[in-house]
Enzyme design. Sequence first.
Site, PDB file in Angstrom:
ATOM      1  N   GLU A  24       0.812  -1.121  -0.012  1.00 40.60           N
ATOM      2  CA  GLU A  24       0.101   0.072   0.122  1.00 40.60           C
ATOM      3  C   GLU A  24       0.957   1.295   0.068  1.00 40.60           C
ATOM      4  O   GLU A  24       0.672   2.222  -0.536  1.00 40.60           O
ATOM      5  CB  GLU A  24      -0.878   0.047   1.259  1.00 40.60           C
ATOM      6  CG  GLU A  24      -2.117  -1.300   1.224  1.00 40.60           C
ATOM      7  CD  GLU A  24      -2.816  -1.029   2.273  1.00 40.60           C
ATOM      8  OE1 GLU A  24      -3.966  -0.548   2.278  1.00 40.60           O
ATOM      9  OE2 GLU A  24      -2.439  -0.955   3.479  1.00 40.60           O
ATOM     10  N   TYR A  56     -13.029  27.318   0.275  1.00 38.76           N
ATOM     11  CA  TYR A  56     -12.977  25.996   0.216  1.00 38.76           C
ATOM     12  C   TYR A  56     -11.840  25.620  -0.971  1.00 38.76           C
ATOM     13  O   TYR A  56     -11.648  24.097  -0.775  1.00 38.76           O
ATOM     14  CB  TYR A  56     -14.367  25.317  -0.209  1.00 38.76           C
ATOM     15  CG  TYR A  56     -15.327  25.922  -1.302  1.00 38.76           C
ATOM     16  CD1 TYR A  56     -14.936  25.726  -2.658  1.00 38.76           C
ATOM     17  CD2 TYR A  56     -16.269  26.775  -0.719  1.00 38.76           C
ATOM     18  CE1 TYR A  56     -15.770  26.593  -3.455  1.00 38.76           C
ATOM     19  CE2 TYR A  56     -16.940  27.558  -1.741  1.00 38.76           C
ATOM     20  CZ  TYR A  56     -16.688  27.301  -3.034  1.00 38.76           C
ATOM     21  OH  TYR A  56     -17.480  28.068  -3.972  1.00 38.76           O
ATOM     22  N   GLU A  76      -7.991   6.216  10.192  1.00 39.35           N
ATOM     23  CA  GLU A  76      -8.328   6.790  11.506  1.00 39.35           C
ATOM     24  C   GLU A  76      -7.323   8.140  11.833  1.00 39.35           C
ATOM     25  O   GLU A  76      -7.872   9.216  11.996  1.00 39.35           O
ATOM     26  CB  GLU A  76      -8.234   6.034  12.581  1.00 39.35           C
ATOM     27  CG  GLU A  76      -9.495   4.956  12.428  1.00 39.35           C
ATOM     28  CD  GLU A  76      -9.061   3.509  11.671  1.00 39.35           C
ATOM     29  OE1 GLU A  76      -8.128   3.543  11.042  1.00 39.35           O
ATOM     30  OE2 GLU A  76      -9.923   2.823  12.046  1.00 39.35           O
ATOM     31  N   LYS A 101     -11.687   4.659   1.653  1.00 32.42           N
ATOM     32  CA  LYS A 101     -10.492   3.833   1.068  1.00 32.42           C
ATOM     33  C   LYS A 101     -11.130   2.697   0.249  1.00 32.42           C
ATOM     34  O   LYS A 101     -11.146   1.417   0.622  1.00 32.42           O
ATOM     35  CB  LYS A 101      -9.425   3.296   2.163  1.00 32.42           C
ATOM     36  CG  LYS A 101      -8.586   2.579   1.785  1.00 32.42           C
ATOM     37  CD  LYS A 101      -7.448   2.094   2.974  1.00 32.42           C
ATOM     38  CE  LYS A 101      -6.314   1.577   2.533  1.00 32.42           C
ATOM     39  NZ  LYS A 101      -5.313   1.176   3.611  1.00 32.42           N
TER      40      LYS A 101
END
Length: 131
Positions: A24, A56, A76, A101
């Site tokens: 990953e 933004y 997290e 994800k």
Amino acid sequence: MDFLDEIVLTGLTVFGRHGVYAHEREDGQEFVVDLRLRMSLEQAAASDDVADTVHYGELAEKVAGVVEGEPVNLIETLAERIAAVALQDARVQNVTVTVHKPHAPIDRNFADVAVTVHRSRGPEWLEDITA
């Protein structure tokens, strides 16, 4: 002051190298970020000036920088870092961050994996929305 106003940014897709597994980190993958900022928009509405609100576009670039930046094991942790970036603007009283994800290493068919964190400056925002 009323903090029921929101700025919402959804579907910000950014390539990053986060995850527990070496592949990953090496190969990387796309992450999708949703943000919900809770703040008063009264001043911005009255002035019609971008300086009186969260820009933004600039926020999206800062968030992208976090996702593209230093790898972490867990989404997290990534969500927590993104929340901290959003709260750097003192006008933001509360932020909800969801990190998706969609290409997580799961050996089953699935649509998405996501983590959502809610962070605020203090408990007063909760009193405002539950009153």
